[in-house]
Design a protein around this motif. Structure first.
Motif, short mmCIF file in Angstrom:
data_model
loop_
_atom_site.label_atom_id
_atom_site.label_comp_id
_atom_site.label_asym_id
_atom_site.label_seq_id
_atom_site.Cartn_x
_atom_site.Cartn_y
_atom_site.Cartn_z
N THR A 119 1.62 -1.22 0.01
CA THR A 119 0.07 -0.32 -0.26
C THR A 119 0.48 1.46 -0.45
N ARG A 120 1.72 1.26 0.75
CA ARG A 120 2.32 2.48 0.79
C ARG A 120 3.71 2.28 -0.59
N ARG A 121 3.34 2.12 -1.28
CA ARG A 121 4.60 2.08 -2.21
C ARG A 121 3.43 2.25 -3.84
N ILE A 122 2.26 2.14 -3.69
CA ILE A 122 1.14 2.74 -4.07
C ILE A 122 0.85 4.02 -3.92
N GLU A 123 1.44 4.10 -2.72
CA GLU A 123 1.09 5.71 -1.98
C GLU A 123 2.21 6.68 -2.45
N ASP A 124 3.69 6.17 -2.63
CA ASP A 124 4.53 7.09 -3.15
C ASP A 124 5.37 6.53 -5.09
N ALA A 125 4.03 5.63 -5.25
CA ALA A 125 3.84 5.82 -6.57
C ALA A 125 3.05 7.09 -6.61
N GLY A 126 2.37 7.75 -6.18
CA GLY A 126 1.33 8.65 -6.18
C GLY A 126 -0.22 8.43 -6.55
N ALA A 127 -0.40 7.78 -6.41
CA ALA A 127 -1.88 7.23 -6.27
C ALA A 127 -2.49 8.10 -5.23
N ASP A 128 -3.54 8.65 -5.60
CA ASP A 128 -4.70 9.46 -5.33
C ASP A 128 -5.24 8.52 -3.97
N ALA A 129 -6.14 7.47 -4.42
CA ALA A 129 -6.43 6.31 -3.75
C ALA A 129 -6.01 5.20 -4.17
N ILE A 130 -6.88 4.38 -3.03
CA ILE A 130 -6.30 2.50 -3.36
C ILE A 130 -8.30 1.95 -3.16
N GLU A 131 -8.19 0.90 -3.89
CA GLU A 131 -9.91 0.36 -4.38
C GLU A 131 -9.78 -1.00 -3.80
N LEU A 132 -9.85 -2.10 -3.33
CA LEU A 132 -9.80 -3.08 -2.44
C LEU A 132 -11.05 -3.69 -3.41
N ASN A 133 -10.79 -4.37 -4.35
CA ASN A 133 -11.72 -5.15 -4.74
C ASN A 133 -11.30 -7.07 -4.70
N ILE A 134 -12.37 -7.43 -2.84
CA ILE A 134 -12.61 -7.87 -2.62
C ILE A 134 -13.33 -9.33 -2.64
N PHE A 135 -12.81 -10.28 -3.78
CA PHE A 135 -14.23 -11.83 -3.14
C PHE A 135 -14.21 -12.96 -2.80
N ILE A 136 -14.51 -13.12 -1.96
CA ILE A 136 -13.76 -14.26 -1.15
C ILE A 136 -15.34 -15.19 -1.46
N MET A 137 -15.00 -16.24 -2.33
CA MET A 137 -16.32 -17.01 -2.91
C MET A 137 -16.33 -17.99 -1.94
N PRO A 138 -17.65 -17.79 -1.32
CA PRO A 138 -18.32 -19.03 -0.17
C PRO A 138 -18.42 -20.02 -0.46
N SER A 139 -17.40 -20.89 -0.64
CA SER A 139 -17.77 -21.89 -0.85
C SER A 139 -16.74 -23.24 -0.31
N ASP A 140 -16.35 -22.60 0.52
CA ASP A 140 -15.36 -23.37 1.16
C ASP A 140 -16.26 -23.75 2.92
N LEU A 141 -16.43 -25.07 2.19
CA LEU A 141 -17.28 -25.86 3.21
C LEU A 141 -16.97 -25.97 4.89
#
Length: 328
Positions: A119-141
Motif C-alpha cells: 500500500t505504501r509503495r502505491i502511495e509513494d508512486a503517487g496514487a490518489d486512492a486505493i480500491e480493494l476489490n475483494i471477493f472471497i468465494m463462499p464455497s469453503d464447506l
C-alpha cells in the motif's frame, strides 16, 4: 449544468469514473479516456498473488491455508510476473504526470497477509486512492459465513492501518445479510463502497470439455441489481456509495444518482462503444437535467432512495411477488 460530485474526498467534474479494466492499463488509453470526459480512473487491478510473488519470489511460501488460491498461477506467466509490480507502480507514476484527474489504484485481494505493505509503495508512486476489490468465494464447506465475512474486515483493517490515502472497497452481493455487511464496512473508516464487482463466471465447452468464461461484459439488464442496493443503502452508510455494473448510457447514470450514488463506474460500455460513450453519457445527463429544471446533481441525488420513498416496499421482495401476481 453543474455535474460536479464528491467521491472519496475528491471533487470530480462529473460522476463518471472508468472502472478497472483493460482500458485503464496503459497511459495512452487512460489519456484518451480523460480526454473523452472521465472524471477519475481506477487502474486495472493488480492481483495480491502478483504482489506476494514479487515480495517473496517463492511459490512454496505463498501456498498457505486461508491466504490465496494456488490455482491462480494458471493465469500468470511466471517468467514475467516479477515485472508486473514494477510496471504497475511505474504506470501510476507516469499517469499522474500526464492527467489531472484522481488515479485510483486497485488491488484484487483475498487475504490480509504479506501484500499489505505494498500500500505504501502505491502511495509513494503517487496514487490518489486505493480500491480493494475483494471477493472471497463462499464455497469453503469448512468455513462459516461469519468466518468468511471476518476475512473482509481483516483485509480492510490491515490496509487502513497503513494507508494515508483514501480507501474504497468493491464488493459482491454474496453475503448472508448484505445490508448489514455494507453498513458495517462503511463504518470501518473506508471512504467509499462500490456496488458491485464482476468476477469470472464459468461455462462449459461441450467439445473440449473445458471450463471457459462467460458473460465477461455486463449488459444494461444488470442495472437493477445495483440500483436496488444503492437505493436501499443510500443515507444509511458512513461513506460514499459508487454504482458499478449495468451502466451503459446516460439514463443509467441518472438513475443511480437518483438512487443516491455519488459516482458510477463504467467499463463494459466502453468496450462495446469506445471511449466516446463517456461524452455521450454526459450530454444525455445534461439534456435530461435541462428538461427537468435541475441545475446540479445535488438537486436530485437520492430522490428515489428507499429512505425517501413514499413506498419503500417497492425495493423489497414482497413487491416483486405482487408485480407478477397482477400479470400472470
Amino acid at each position: 449544468m453543474d455535474l460536479r460530485t464528491s467521491y472519496l474526498g475528491f471533487t470530480l467534474h462529473n460522476p463518471i469514473i472508468v472502472g478497472s479494466c483493460g482500458y485503464t492499463n496503459s497511459l495512452k488509453d487512460i489519456k484518451t479516456l480523460v480526454e473523452n470526459g472521465a472524471s477519475a480512473i481506477v487502474l486495472k487491478s493488480i492481483f495480491e498473488e502478483e504482489i506476494v510473488w514479487e515480495m517473496e519470489a517463492n511459490l512454496a511460501q505463498m501456498q498457505r491455508p486461508m491466504t490465496i488460491y494456488p490455482e491462480i498461477y494458471d493465469f500468470f506467466d511466471l517468467e514475467t510476473i516479477e515485472d508486473s509490480v514494477t510496471k504497475y507502480l511505474n504506470l501510476i507514476s507516469d499517469v499522474k504526470k500526464e492527467v489531472n484527474v484522481p488515479i485510483i489504484a486497485s488491488v484484487n485481494c483475498v487475504s490480509s497477509h504479506e501484500w499489505v505493505p505494498f500500500t505504501r509503495r502505491i502511495e509513494d508512486a503517487g496514487a490518489d486512492a486505493i480500491e480493494l476489490n475483494i471477493f472471497i468465494m463462499p464455497s469453503d464447506l469448512t468455513r462459516t459465513s461469519q468466518e468468511n465475512e471476518k476475512m473482509y474486515f481483516e483485509i480492510i483493517n490491515s490496509v487502513l492501518s497503513v494507508a494515508k490515502i483514501p480507501v474504497a472497497v468493491k464488493l459482491s452481493y454474496y453475503f448472508t445479510n448484505l445490508a448489514s455487511m455494507i453498513k458495517q464496512i462503511s463504518e470501518t473508516g473506508v471512504k467509499g463502497i462500490v456496488l458491485f464487482n464482476r468476477f469470472f463466471e464459468p461455462d462449459f465447452d461441450l467439445d473440449s470439455f473445458t471450463v471457459i468464461p462467460t458473460n465477461v461484459l455486463s449488459t444494461s439488464a444488470e442495472l437493477g441489481k445495483t440500483l436496488r442496493w444503492i437505493a436501499i443503502m443510500s443515507g444509511r452508510v458512513g461513506c460514499d456509495l459508487c454504482a458499478s455494473t449495468g451502466i451503459h448510457d446516460g439514463k443509467a447514470v441518472i438513475k443511480q444518482i437518483l438512487a443516491g450514488a455519488k459516482a458510477v463506474q463504467v467499463a463494459s460500455a466502453i468496450y462495446r462503444n469506445g471511449p466516446k460513450i463517456i461524452g455521450q453519457m454526459l450530454e444525455e445527463i445534461e439534456n435530461w437535467m435541462n428538461e427537468k429544471g435541475f441545475n446540479s446533481l445535488e438537486d436530485f441525488r437520492g430522490r428515489m432512495s428507499q429512505s425517501r420513498s413514499l413506498n419503500p416496499a417497492v425495493y423489497e421482495r414482497a413487491q416483486f411477488m405482487h408485480y407478477f401476481s397482477e400479470r400472470f
